[in-house]
Scaffold this motif. Structure first.
Motif, mmCIF file in Angstrom:
data_model
loop_
_atom_site.group_PDB
_atom_site.id
_atom_site.type_symbol
_atom_site.label_atom_id
_atom_site.label_comp_id
_atom_site.label_asym_id
_atom_site.label_seq_id
_atom_site.Cartn_x
_atom_site.Cartn_y
_atom_site.Cartn_z
ATOM 1 N N ALA A 335 0.837 -1.205 0.000
ATOM 2 C CA ALA A 335 0.000 0.000 0.000
ATOM 3 C C ALA A 335 0.871 1.254 0.000
ATOM 4 O O ALA A 335 0.585 2.225 -0.714
ATOM 5 C CB ALA A 335 -0.936 -0.010 1.207
ATOM 6 N N LYS A 339 1.045 3.939 -3.112
ATOM 7 C CA LYS A 339 0.721 5.344 -2.877
ATOM 8 C C LYS A 339 1.800 6.253 -3.458
ATOM 9 O O LYS A 339 1.498 7.319 -4.009
ATOM 10 C CB LYS A 339 0.548 5.600 -1.382
ATOM 11 C CG LYS A 339 0.045 6.994 -1.057
ATOM 12 C CD LYS A 339 -0.323 7.126 0.402
ATOM 13 C CE LYS A 339 -0.939 8.494 0.685
ATOM 14 N NZ LYS A 339 -1.375 8.625 2.105
ATOM 15 N N GLN A 342 1.323 6.665 -7.281
ATOM 16 C CA GLN A 342 0.106 7.313 -7.792
ATOM 17 C C GLN A 342 0.349 8.599 -8.570
ATOM 18 O O GLN A 342 -0.352 8.862 -9.547
ATOM 19 C CB GLN A 342 -0.865 7.577 -6.649
ATOM 20 C CG GLN A 342 -1.764 6.388 -6.343
ATOM 21 C CD GLN A 342 -3.027 6.815 -5.650
ATOM 22 O OE1 GLN A 342 -2.982 7.606 -4.711
ATOM 23 N NE2 GLN A 342 -4.160 6.323 -6.104
ATOM 24 N N HIS A 386 -5.704 -2.487 -2.672
ATOM 25 C CA HIS A 386 -5.001 -1.303 -2.175
ATOM 26 C C HIS A 386 -5.060 -0.177 -3.203
ATOM 27 O O HIS A 386 -5.300 0.982 -2.865
ATOM 28 C CB HIS A 386 -3.538 -1.638 -1.877
ATOM 29 C CG HIS A 386 -3.327 -2.478 -0.654
ATOM 30 N ND1 HIS A 386 -3.894 -2.167 0.559
ATOM 31 C CD2 HIS A 386 -2.595 -3.602 -0.454
ATOM 32 C CE1 HIS A 386 -3.531 -3.075 1.459
ATOM 33 N NE2 HIS A 386 -2.749 -3.955 0.866
ATOM 34 N N TRP A 387 -4.853 -0.527 -4.463
ATOM 35 C CA TRP A 387 -4.870 0.473 -5.530
ATOM 36 C C TRP A 387 -6.257 1.098 -5.657
ATOM 37 O O TRP A 387 -6.398 2.322 -5.789
ATOM 38 C CB TRP A 387 -4.439 -0.178 -6.846
ATOM 39 C CG TRP A 387 -4.357 0.786 -7.985
ATOM 40 C CD1 TRP A 387 -5.296 1.010 -8.948
ATOM 41 C CD2 TRP A 387 -3.265 1.669 -8.275
ATOM 42 N NE1 TRP A 387 -4.861 1.968 -9.831
ATOM 43 C CE2 TRP A 387 -3.622 2.384 -9.439
ATOM 44 C CE3 TRP A 387 -2.032 1.907 -7.679
ATOM 45 C CZ2 TRP A 387 -2.769 3.337 -10.014
ATOM 46 C CZ3 TRP A 387 -1.191 2.856 -8.239
ATOM 47 C CH2 TRP A 387 -1.564 3.553 -9.389
ATOM 48 N N LEU A 390 -6.799 3.476 -2.716
ATOM 49 C CA LEU A 390 -6.027 4.713 -2.864
ATOM 50 C C LEU A 390 -6.638 5.615 -3.922
ATOM 51 O O LEU A 390 -6.699 6.836 -3.756
ATOM 52 C CB LEU A 390 -4.580 4.383 -3.235
ATOM 53 C CG LEU A 390 -3.723 3.749 -2.136
ATOM 54 C CD1 LEU A 390 -2.419 3.211 -2.720
ATOM 55 C CD2 LEU A 390 -3.436 4.767 -1.036
ATOM 56 N N GLU A 393 -9.729 7.350 -2.654
ATOM 57 C CA GLU A 393 -9.389 8.435 -1.731
ATOM 58 C C GLU A 393 -9.049 9.711 -2.481
ATOM 59 O O GLU A 393 -9.325 10.814 -2.017
ATOM 60 C CB GLU A 393 -8.204 8.032 -0.851
ATOM 61 C CG GLU A 393 -8.537 7.052 0.253
ATOM 62 C CD GLU A 393 -7.340 6.750 1.126
ATOM 63 O OE1 GLU A 393 -6.194 7.038 0.690
ATOM 64 O OE2 GLU A 393 -7.523 6.232 2.235
ATOM 65 N N GLN A 394 -8.414 9.551 -3.649
ATOM 66 C CA GLN A 394 -7.965 10.717 -4.402
ATOM 67 C C GLN A 394 -8.937 11.136 -5.495
ATOM 68 O O GLN A 394 -8.663 12.061 -6.244
ATOM 69 C CB GLN A 394 -6.602 10.426 -5.038
ATOM 70 C CG GLN A 394 -5.486 10.296 -4.014
ATOM 71 C CD GLN A 394 -4.130 10.635 -4.612
ATOM 72 O OE1 GLN A 394 -3.972 10.686 -5.814
ATOM 73 N NE2 GLN A 394 -3.151 10.844 -3.761
#
Length: 500
Positions: A335, A339, A342, A386-387, A390, A393-394
């Motif tokens: 993770a 991150k 990204q 995980h991807w 993430l 979240e963004q």
């Protein structure tokens, strides 16, 4: 147990042990204790530093031996004579003796990369190297080395030897203090390398065969290791010292500043180290290969990748697509690594295990007997989750808003005019590297031309829609990272000559 079987088991154990870590030594010709060896333990870039060091010294006309780990495609890569892996015949016949006595091949020196840590690594059987080096430290192999950089620095300092000069690059204050204290306890003279800029003053800039700003630190360390070895062997052409007064930084003496010789410049320029900031250009596809697998090396990988994209020629007609091919193994935090990746703004994220093919037949050099296929596939699914998390979240509240440009003013490579993909719609998991490369390349790589894709490769809606986009793209930029073993499997398929 027969002596032959005992030797075979020991050899296999040493090969497996040395695959898990990294350090550099340079040894002498009459047995391991006498090898003229530069030795270097470190977490991040010790392999690159070793490659620079070996190529510099080989440019002097010296016959070099080189031991490193892990291998990318074939296990023979771990033992190199004059930069070339030993032949299959020599490996089969002399593995045990070559590992213990490189003087069998009558090399002038051996560059030995430490596997894991240093204090308890199998390469530490070299009791009297000519010089040792510690490159940039990071967090890795925490179950074996400790969960802080200071604990890892203690392990790395285990290669220091009484009276044997050692060099390191600038580190955070904590681990640097540990290295300094270890050196003092052992009565090892430890020096801090000046920045590469100090060696370039008064002369033309140095050209490095390995890309990435972080390679300048590795090159600075490699120059000091080579310079020290040449001086201690009374070799001419070690580089003229520059007029400068010795100084102290963090209570460590600074290594000498000297003018790099033409041989040193040639060695730095000609250094090759597959799988580290390596670029393969194949028609519309550009493969960016870097085995970064720690936080600091992933950050360096991202800087290199984005700089490479900014300097590219933009194709006319058709979109550009960015693809991430990723895997992580062991006790690493996927993770955290994902991150860091990204900001590269990938259009597709592809995950697969470090298996070249689903079948293990013919892949003995890349097999991992400690995990099952189910386990590695579940790990890939976790990476995808995980991807997705993430990316969610963004996610921008306005999906149609234009993405911000990258630093330096270059425009985003996200596909237009349709909105950016959400991660849940742009990530895929494949069962092996070959299937992942078949989907990414869509038959457009002129060298990687496997048989017809297996049934079901495009049944997933994302795979089906993405395939048409990849077939029409004017340029496809693929970053392969997260694991050196993943990079090795990709190279095995993209560069068939490496398997010969």
């Amino acid at each position: 147990m027969s002596r032959a079987r005992s030797h075979l088991r020991a050899a296999l154990f040493l090969a497996a042990a040395s695959a898990r870590g990294i350090t550099t030594q340079v040894a002498a010709r009459r047995g391991l204790s006498a090898w003229p060896v530069p030795q270097e333990p470190s977490m991040e870039y010790q392999g690159s530093t070793c490659a620079f060091t070996e190529c510099i010294l080989r440019s002097y006309g010296l016959k070099t031996g080189f031991f490193s780990s892990p291998h990318l495609v074939q296990v023979r890569e771990r033992i190199r004579i004059n930069g070339q892996p030993i032949s299959p015949e020599l490996f089969t016949k002399y593995f045990w003796r070559l590992y213990h006595r490189l003087e069998e091949t009558k090399v002038d020196l051996a560059v030995v990369e430490v596997g894991i840590g240093g204090a308890y690594d199998c390469t530490n059987i070299i009791r009297k190297p000519v010089v040792c080096g510690v490159s940039s430290l990071g967090i890795d192999h925490t179950s074996l080395l400790g969960d802080t950089v200071e604990k890892i620095a203690w392990q790395k300092g285990g290669i220091f030897k009484q009276g044997v000069p050692a060099f390191t690059v600038l580190q955070p204050e904590g681990p640097l203090a540990v290295l300094r204290d270890r050196a003092q306890q052992i009565s090892c003279p430890l020096y801090l390398c000046p920045m590469l800029e100090a060696l370039e003053e008064g002369g033309p800039p140095l050209t490095l065969g390995l890309e990435g700003e972080h390679q300048r630190s590795n090159a600075a360390l490699a120059l000091q290791l080579a310079h020290c070895w040449l001086q201690r062997q009374d070799r001419h052409g070690a580089g003229e010292p520059k007029a400068s007064r010795p100084g102290l930084l963090w209570q460590l003496p600074l290594a000498p500043v000297f003018q790099p010789t033409s041989h040193m410049r040639l060695g730095l320029r000609n250094t090759e180290w597959p799988g580290r900031t390596q670029v393969l250009r194949r028609g519309p596809l550009t493969w960016y290969l870097d085995g970064a697998h720690t936080a600091s090396s992933a950050q360096a990988c991202v800087r290199w990748f984005r700089q490479a994209l900014q300097g590219r020629e933009r194709p006319s007609g058709g979109p550009e697509v960015r693809v991430l091919l990723f895997n992580a193994t062991g006790d690493r935090d996927p993770a955290a690594l994902l991150k860091l990746l990204q900001p590269c703004q990938f259009d597709y994220a592809v995950f697969c295990p470090n298996l070249t093919e689903v079948s293990s037949t013919g892949n003995a050099d890349q097999q991992n007997f400690t995990v099952t296929l189910d386990q590695v596939l579940l790990r890939c699914l976790e990476h995808q989750q995980h991807w997705n998390h993430l990316d969610e979240e963004q996610a921008s509240p306005d999906l149609w808003s234009a993405p911000s440009p990258e630093p330096g003013g270059s425009a985003s490579l996200l596909l237009a005019p349709h909105p950016p993909h959400t991660c849940s719609a742009s990530s895929l998991v494949f069962s092996c590297i070959s299937h992942a490369l078949q989907w990414i390349s869509q038959g457009r790589d002129p060298i990687f031309q496997p048989p017809s894709p297996p049934k079901g490769l495009l049944t997933h809606p994302v795979a089906h829609s993405g395939a048409s986009i990849l077939r029409e793209a004017a340029a496809i930029h693929v970053l392969v990272t997260g694991s050196l073993h993943l990079v090795g499997g990709v190279l095995k398929l993209l560069e068939p000559a490496l398997s010969q």
